[in-house]
Design an enzyme around this catalytic site. Structure first.
Site, PDB file in Angstrom:
ATOM      1  N   ASP A  25       0.880  -1.168   0.000  1.00  0.00           N
ATOM      2  CA  ASP A  25       0.000   0.000   0.000  1.00  0.00           C
ATOM      3  C   ASP A  25       0.923   1.225   0.000  1.00  0.00           C
ATOM      4  OD1 ASP A  25      -2.072   1.763   0.047  1.00  0.00           O
ATOM      5  OD2 ASP A  25      -3.123   0.826   1.726  1.00  0.00           O
TER       6      ASP A  25
HETATM    7  C1  BGC Z   1      -5.051   3.270   0.067  1.00  0.00           C
HETATM    8  C2  BGC Z   1      -5.077   2.246  -1.035  1.00  0.00           C
HETATM    9  C3  BGC Z   1      -4.870   2.913  -2.361  1.00  0.00           C
HETATM   10  C4  BGC Z   1      -3.546   3.676  -2.331  1.00  0.00           C
HETATM   11  C5  BGC Z   1      -3.184   4.331  -3.651  1.00  0.00           C
HETATM   12  C6  BGC Z   1      -3.857   4.204  -0.009  1.00  0.00           C
HETATM   13  O1  BGC Z   1      -4.021   5.292   0.828  1.00  0.00           O
HETATM   14  O2  BGC Z   1      -5.064   2.622   1.318  1.00  0.00           O
HETATM   15  O3  BGC Z   1      -6.289   1.556  -1.019  1.00  0.00           O
HETATM   16  O4  BGC Z   1      -4.890   1.967  -3.396  1.00  0.00           O
HETATM   17  O5  BGC Z   1      -3.642   4.667  -1.331  1.00  0.00           O
HETATM   18  O6  BGC Z   1      -3.979   5.405  -3.939  1.00  0.00           O
END
Ligand code: BGC
Length: 779
Positions: A270
């Site tokens: 993530d």
């Molecule tokens: C989220 C993810 C997301 C990523 C990219 C993070 O803050 O938890 O679900 O895919 O950002 O945008």
């Protein structure tokens, strides 16, 4: 672009490649058959870049402005840049671009909870396919979805992005979605792996989970999805799990997912998860997004010193290239920026209607009277999805309830439209004196309810045959809901009371629509109203989908993918959830979790610094059902405008595979689809500390005409009946006589058959032990 060491290296290498002073002028080009040679031909620096993303693409100069990121390219070896974007409700990308008169509106598909409520793998496939197609036709390669964490608690801020409290339903719906995405040649990325069930302090909280609950509940959903759909990538989560960060946990990523499940895809972190890039590489997390200079330095130094063995780095790079060769950009796909938005809108409307759950009906629905009065701010400010990266918020439009009802032939009482328009405008000024933020992870505040004078109400009653009150709840990423949000606000309670009393006094009825992101209290007030419809959040076609169901054009067939509890606190998991954290920004993106220095100075705080999953396997209905606790609406519940009977149920077995057949007959007067839920109850469940019964399969019939019968067949394997035995570190199906139950909800058994099951055992690695003693609930 930020000037950083990472970026300078990229430029130097690109220039080197352009000037022909490449490291290997005759370098071969990446192909499916030569990945190993390409890895060998890469310099150490190229490898260290390859395992990092290239930053977020939020600015106007990016190729796809407003998207989450991309992967490193090595032109001299024919490795192209590939592009990713969020998320499960649709492609998150800026709809307009600087210096470009075209627009790039993607489809705003349905919230995940709506999709799960269909209990329809085909619906999941269709939505995944639509999104996969838009990713391809808009030029990208990789969608960062489906999100599929378990719904452990009704207050988790991202529940609208998730599917269910049950791992089988979550895993199979996610699998349908992944297959749909990948059928378009687009990479899916199920996330957030794993036990990322709260947003508060999400970057530092430790989920403390027993090995059994991990295996049977949290990992199980992913295991089913992996085995049924083989995603090309999986995203590791922010949280720590039984000690280390999930992204840095080799037992989790390598021992379980790669060695035991046999998955060969690429793990990506993530965004900015974890705190040790080298540990992530060693664990088997192949790519760190969006990539940081300090991560590049750390990986380079560790590779030079031998702390990060070259074969580990090579394996990470290899898995990334295996993803790259499948992408549209690698294949040179000529995208046209013109996906079939009309066809996708049809999918949204159909799935949106199929995901609506009818909870209560006095007989008022489908609506016969043609004059409707719409009450509640949400009726005029419909919520099509959650906030954060999970909701798209960039769809072209949301069909309003007013438009939906009108197009279905209803006459919407006009003075209320006027009154609410003024009220919402005044509330907007009060709540956002400086205007709304353009994008927010957490949902902006919503208007307080308007109250009515007796005269206004009497006029509305005269001008309508029925009152429809909409209640809304919106949540998002980076913060959880509070306990107060589970209950109705005073203004909402007052509105329901006053409108119901007034309409009932004149012999007219009241319907309530729940445009919600997660369960709320219904038990304390639902007796006042005549019908209750959980519409969830249906994306851009919401108004049409709701009208389709209210009018009877679509007979509701949705079923709850989670329990609606009576009160907050009723579920055992509730006592270990941050329902009362005052500082809700603690988990916010902008703070990247609770300040670590501050955390060192004090005792770790329960549910903030760590969360003990003391309910163990008793999540959702597994708790309520096994401990005999009353609920407002059980898991799997949902009414129809027709009735169904289940006949001739039988179970047979060949080589440890049980075939369950049942005839489903439409015994009512309207055509409809039916969800057939198959639970299995193990013998001696109480003595053996197992749930009373567990969902092991389900099926959805086709549209059955009145009087029509369809035979539904479902399979269950002996290993699907196993529980995890921690002492033996093994999956174990105890021998005995099992009850196979056809249910219309976790509380309603419709037909039953039993069968002898032979014992079955499979040993697995004794890994992922919690590092604290947990006081686990037992039956
Ligand atoms: C989220 C993810 C997301 C990523 C990219 C993070 O803050 O938890 O679900 O895919 O950002 O945008």
């Amino acid at each position: 672009m930020k000037i950083s060491f990472h970026n300078i290296c990229l430029v130097v290498m690109a220039v080197a490649a352009m000037c022909g002073c490449s490291l290997n002028a005759t370098a071969q080009q990446l192909k499916a058959e030569n990945i190993d040679e390409i890895v060998k031909a890469m310099t150490l620096e190229e490898k260290c870049h390859m395992v990092l993303g290239r930053g977020m693409h939020f600015n106007d100069e990016a190729k796809f402005p407003g998207t989450a990121g991309s992967t490193f390219s090595v032109a001299r070896l024919g490795i192209p840049e590939t592009y990713c974007a969020d998320s499960q409700q649709g492609l998150r990308m800026n709809a307009t671009r600087a210096w470009d008169h075209n627009d790039y509106y993607p489809t705003d598909f349905v919230a995940s909870m709506t999709l799960a409520s269909t209990w329809d793998r085909e619906a999941a496939f269709m939505v995944g396919q639509g999104i996969g197609n838009e990713v391809r036709e808009f030029g990208l390669d990789w969608i960062l979805s489906p999100a599929m964490n378990l719904i452990r608690n009704p207050l988790c801020g991202r529940n609208h992005e998730y599917y269910s409290e049950d791992p089988y339903l979550s895993g199979t719906i996610a699998a349908g979605y992944v297959r749909g995405v990948q059928s378009e040649g687009t990479a899916a990325c199920p996330k957030h792996f794993v036990a990322n069930n709260q947003e508060t302090n999400r970057n530092n909280n430790i989920s403390q989970v027993s090995q059994r609950a991990l295996r049977e509940i949290y990992l199980k959903a992913f295991e089913i999805m992996v085995k049924e759909s083989d995603p090309w990538t999986i995203m590791t989560s922010y949280n720590k799990l039984n000690g280390p960060y999930a992204v840095q946990n080799r037992e989790l990523l390598t021992t379980i997912v790669r060695d035991e499940w046999g998955w060969k895809g690429m793990f990506v972190s993530d965004w900015n998860a974890g705190d040790d890039a080298v540990a992530a590489m060693l664990a088997g997390n192949d790519m760190l997004q969006p990539g940081q200079d300090k991560q590049y330095q750390a990986i380079l130094e560790a590779a030079k010193s031998g702390k990060l063995p070259m074969e580990v780095l090579d394996a990470n790079v290899k898995r990334i290239l295996e993803y790259v060769i499948k992408t549209h950009n690698f294949k040179g796909y000529k995208y046209n920026n013109e996906p079939d938005l009309k066809a996708h809108a049809q999918t949204v409307r159909q799935v949106g209607a199929d995901g609506i759950v009818l909870l209560k009906n006095s007989g008022i629905l489908p609506l016969m009277g043609k004059r409707v009065a719409l009450f509640g701010c949400t009726s005029y400010d419909w919520i099509s999805g959650g906030s954060g990266f999970g909701g798209t918020s960039v769809g072209h439009y949301t069909v309003s309830l007013v438009e939906g009802m009108r197009s279905a032939g209803y006459d919407v009482y006009k003075p209320l439209i006027r009154a609410y328009t003024q009220h919402i405008a005044a509330e907007e000024k009060r709540l956002f004196p400086n205007g709304r933020p353009p994008f927010s992870l957490m949902p902006p505040a919503r208007a307080d309810e308007k109250q009515f004078t007796a005269d206004e109400l009497n006029a509305a009653i005269d001008g309508s045959d029925v009152a429809i009150i909409s209640l809304g709840r919106k949540s998002g990423e980076a913060a959880d809901r509070s306990e107060a949000d589970f209950y109705l606000k005073e203004g909402e309670k007052q509105l329901i009371k006053v409108v119901s009393e007034a309409y009932h006094a004149k012999g007219k009825q009241v319907v309530v629509l729940l445009d919600i992101c997660s369960p709320i209290d219904v038990a304390s007030w639902q007796n006042q109203v005549d019908a209750l419809v959980c519409t969830w959040q249906g994306g851009q076609e919401s108004g049409f989908a709701v009208a389709d169901v209210l009018s009877g054009k679509v007979n509701p067939s949705g079923k709850l993918p989670m329990t609606f509890q009576v009160k907050y606190g009723d579920a055992y998991a509730d006592k270990n959830f941050p329902a009362h954290v005052d500082d809700k920004t603690m988990g916010s993106m902008f703070m990247w979790g609770r300040n670590k220095d501050d955390a060192k100075k004090r005792e770790p705080q329960a549910n903030i610094d760590f969360t003990n999953y003391e309910e163990d396997i008793y999540v959702g209905y597994r708790y309520f059902d096994s401990f005999g606790k009353p609920v407002a609406y059980p898991f799997g519940f949902g009414l129809s405008y027709t009735t169904f009977a289940y006949e001739n149920m039988c179970v047979s077995e060949v080589n440890g595979i049980y075939t369950i057949k049942v005839d489903v007959k439409n015994t009512g007067k309207k055509a409809g689809r039916n969800v057939v839920e198959l639970f299995v109850a193990a013998p001696n469940s109480k003595k053996l500390n197992k749930p009373e019964k567990e969902l092991r399969n389900y099926a959805k019939t086709s549209l059955l005409q009145p009087g029509q019968t369809e035979t539904v067949t479902m399979l269950v394997k002996v290993e699907d009946l196993a529980s995890f035995n921690e002492k033996a570190s093994a999956w174990k199906t105890d021998a005995g006589r099992y009850n196979f139950l056809i249910c219309s909800s976790a509380n309603d058994v419709e037909a039953k058959a039993s069968a002898n099951v032979k014992g079955w055992t499979k040993k697995v690695n004794n890994v992922m032990k919690p590092n604290v003693k947990l006081n686990l609930l037992k039956r």
